[in-house]
Design a protein around this motif. Structure first.
Motif, PDB file in Angstrom:
ATOM      1  N   UNK A  25      29.456  40.671  48.680  1.00 52.88           N
ATOM      2  CA  UNK A  25      29.895  41.070  47.338  1.00 52.88           C
ATOM      3  C   UNK A  25      29.560  39.997  46.317  1.00 52.88           C
ATOM      4  N   UNK A  26      29.613  40.401  45.063  1.00 54.19           N
ATOM      5  CA  UNK A  26      29.421  39.506  43.931  1.00 54.19           C
ATOM      6  C   UNK A  26      30.683  39.514  43.081  1.00 54.19           C
ATOM      7  N   UNK A  27      31.060  38.324  42.581  1.00 58.06           N
ATOM      8  CA  UNK A  27      32.199  38.241  41.671  1.00 58.06           C
ATOM      9  C   UNK A  27      32.056  37.008  40.784  1.00 58.06           C
ATOM     10  N   UNK A  28      32.881  36.921  39.759  1.00 57.37           N
ATOM     11  CA  UNK A  28      32.812  35.838  38.776  1.00 57.37           C
ATOM     12  C   UNK A  28      33.441  34.544  39.276  1.00 57.37           C
ATOM     13  N   UNK A  29      34.275  34.632  40.308  1.00 57.77           N
ATOM     14  CA  UNK A  29      34.984  33.456  40.807  1.00 57.77           C
ATOM     15  C   UNK A  29      34.546  33.127  42.218  1.00 57.77           C
ATOM     16  N   UNK A  30      34.562  31.843  42.541  1.00 59.52           N
ATOM     17  CA  UNK A  30      34.268  31.448  43.906  1.00 59.52           C
ATOM     18  C   UNK A  30      35.468  31.761  44.786  1.00 59.52           C
ATOM     19  N   UNK A  31      35.202  32.327  45.961  1.00 61.60           N
ATOM     20  CA  UNK A  31      36.246  32.633  46.930  1.00 61.60           C
ATOM     21  C   UNK A  31      36.196  31.579  48.034  1.00 61.60           C
ATOM     22  N   UNK A  32      37.356  31.223  48.581  1.00 63.59           N
ATOM     23  CA  UNK A  32      37.440  30.097  49.500  1.00 63.59           C
ATOM     24  C   UNK A  32      37.824  30.536  50.913  1.00 63.59           C
ATOM     25  N   UNK A  33      37.201  29.934  51.941  1.00 59.41           N
ATOM     26  CA  UNK A  33      37.385  30.387  53.320  1.00 59.41           C
ATOM     27  C   UNK A  33      38.781  30.177  53.890  1.00 59.41           C
ATOM     28  N   UNK A  34      39.583  29.313  53.313  1.00 56.52           N
ATOM     29  CA  UNK A  34      40.938  29.096  53.830  1.00 56.52           C
ATOM     30  C   UNK A  34      41.949  30.096  53.256  1.00 56.52           C
ATOM     31  N   UNK A  35      41.481  31.002  52.411  1.00 55.02           N
ATOM     32  CA  UNK A  35      42.362  31.995  51.788  1.00 55.02           C
ATOM     33  C   UNK A  35      41.978  33.389  52.283  1.00 55.02           C
ATOM     34  N   UNK A  36      42.986  34.186  52.618  1.00 55.48           N
ATOM     35  CA  UNK A  36      42.769  35.586  52.963  1.00 55.48           C
ATOM     36  C   UNK A  36      42.918  36.412  51.692  1.00 55.48           C
ATOM     37  N   UNK A  37      42.016  37.372  51.522  1.00 55.66           N
ATOM     38  CA  UNK A  37      42.007  38.218  50.334  1.00 55.66           C
ATOM     39  C   UNK A  37      42.231  39.670  50.728  1.00 55.66           C
ATOM     40  N   UNK A  38      43.032  40.354  49.928  1.00 56.95           N
ATOM     41  CA  UNK A  38      43.143  41.807  50.041  1.00 56.95           C
ATOM     42  C   UNK A  38      42.025  42.367  49.178  1.00 56.95           C
ATOM     43  N   UNK A  39      41.220  43.252  49.756  1.00 60.26           N
ATOM     44  CA  UNK A  39      40.079  43.824  49.049  1.00 60.26           C
ATOM     45  C   UNK A  39      40.333  45.318  48.903  1.00 60.26           C
ATOM     46  N   UNK A  40      40.355  45.788  47.685  1.00 65.70           N
ATOM     47  CA  UNK A  40      40.554  47.212  47.418  1.00 65.70           C
ATOM     48  C   UNK A  40      39.199  47.776  47.004  1.00 65.70           C
ATOM     49  N   UNK A  41      38.693  48.680  47.822  1.00 70.41           N
ATOM     50  CA  UNK A  41      37.372  49.259  47.589  1.00 70.41           C
ATOM     51  C   UNK A  41      37.480  50.634  46.963  1.00 70.41           C
ATOM     52  N   UNK A  42      36.667  50.875  45.953  1.00 75.73           N
ATOM     53  CA  UNK A  42      36.530  52.191  45.343  1.00 75.73           C
ATOM     54  C   UNK A  42      35.291  52.818  45.971  1.00 75.73           C
ATOM     55  N   UNK A  43      35.479  53.908  46.694  1.00 79.04           N
ATOM     56  CA  UNK A  43      34.378  54.527  47.437  1.00 79.04           C
ATOM     57  C   UNK A  43      34.101  55.926  46.870  1.00 79.04           C
ATOM     58  N   UNK A  44      32.887  56.148  46.372  1.00 79.90           N
ATOM     59  CA  UNK A  44      32.550  57.479  45.843  1.00 79.90           C
ATOM     60  C   UNK A  44      32.316  58.469  46.975  1.00 79.90           C
ATOM     61  N   UNK A  45      32.534  59.750  46.675  1.00 80.56           N
ATOM     62  CA  UNK A  45      32.191  60.763  47.669  1.00 80.56           C
ATOM     63  C   UNK A  45      30.670  60.961  47.661  1.00 80.56           C
ATOM     64  N   UNK A  46      30.172  61.778  48.578  1.00 80.08           N
ATOM     65  CA  UNK A  46      28.723  61.952  48.736  1.00 80.08           C
ATOM     66  C   UNK A  46      28.057  62.480  47.468  1.00 80.08           C
ATOM     67  N   UNK A  47      28.771  63.271  46.672  1.00 81.22           N
ATOM     68  CA  UNK A  47      28.210  63.852  45.460  1.00 81.22           C
ATOM     69  C   UNK A  47      28.454  62.979  44.227  1.00 81.22           C
ATOM     70  N   UNK A  48      29.167  61.868  44.403  1.00 89.81           N
ATOM     71  CA  UNK A  48      29.522  60.951  43.311  1.00 89.81           C
ATOM     72  C   UNK A  48      30.323  61.659  42.215  1.00 89.81           C
ATOM     73  N   UNK A  49      31.188  62.570  42.645  1.00 88.69           N
ATOM     74  CA  UNK A  49      32.048  63.301  41.716  1.00 88.69           C
ATOM     75  C   UNK A  49      33.440  62.672  41.660  1.00 88.69           C
ATOM     76  N   UNK A  50      33.935  62.249  42.814  1.00 94.87           N
ATOM     77  CA  UNK A  50      35.262  61.646  42.861  1.00 94.87           C
ATOM     78  C   UNK A  50      35.206  60.365  43.689  1.00 94.87           C
ATOM     79  N   UNK A  51      36.280  59.625  43.636  1.00 94.48           N
ATOM     80  CA  UNK A  51      36.360  58.375  44.394  1.00 94.48           C
ATOM     81  C   UNK A  51      37.662  58.342  45.188  1.00 94.48           C
ATOM     82  N   UNK A  52      37.641  57.548  46.234  1.00 93.17           N
ATOM     83  CA  UNK A  52      38.866  57.259  46.974  1.00 93.17           C
ATOM     84  C   UNK A  52      38.971  55.743  47.095  1.00 93.17           C
TER      85      UNK A  52
END
Length: 97
Positions: A25-52
């Motif tokens: 992934x790409x982001x504006x801030x550096x992420x550090x290996x000693x920290x655990x992150x919760x990652x919330x992903x926005x996933x489009x459906x196959x038709x790119x009409x809705x997301x989950x």
């Protein structure tokens, strides 16, 4: 992404590659290996009409500044993967999600 040690801090990012056990992934801030992150992903459906949305937890393997982009490229190893994430990624990889 939300650092588990700072639950009020939200870091926006863009996942460029996803797999069952990790992501890039790409982001504006550096992420550090000693920290655990919760990652919330926005996933489009196959038709790119809705997301989950699905969430996972992970720790960075590396996080390096990409000079031309001004963002950090991060490789994330997933440490807590839900069945919902596995199902969504499997559907995406098969082209049916």
């Amino acid at each position: 992404m939300i650092p588990l040690n700072q639950p009020e801090h939200v870091i926006a990012g863009l996942a460029t590659e996803v797999a069952q056990k990790g992501m890039s992934l790409f982001c504006q801030e550096q992420l550090f290996p000693h920290i655990t992150y919760k990652i919330i992903l926005q996933i489009p459906d196959a038709m790119h009409i809705s997301v989950s949305y699905v969430d996972v937890e992970g720790k960075p393997i590396y996080s390096s500044l990409v000079g031309s982009m001004g963002e950090f490229r991060t490789g994330m190893k997933l440490t807590d993967v839900s069945n919902e994430y596995r199902t969504k990624i499997d559907q995406l990889l098969r082209g049916i999600g």
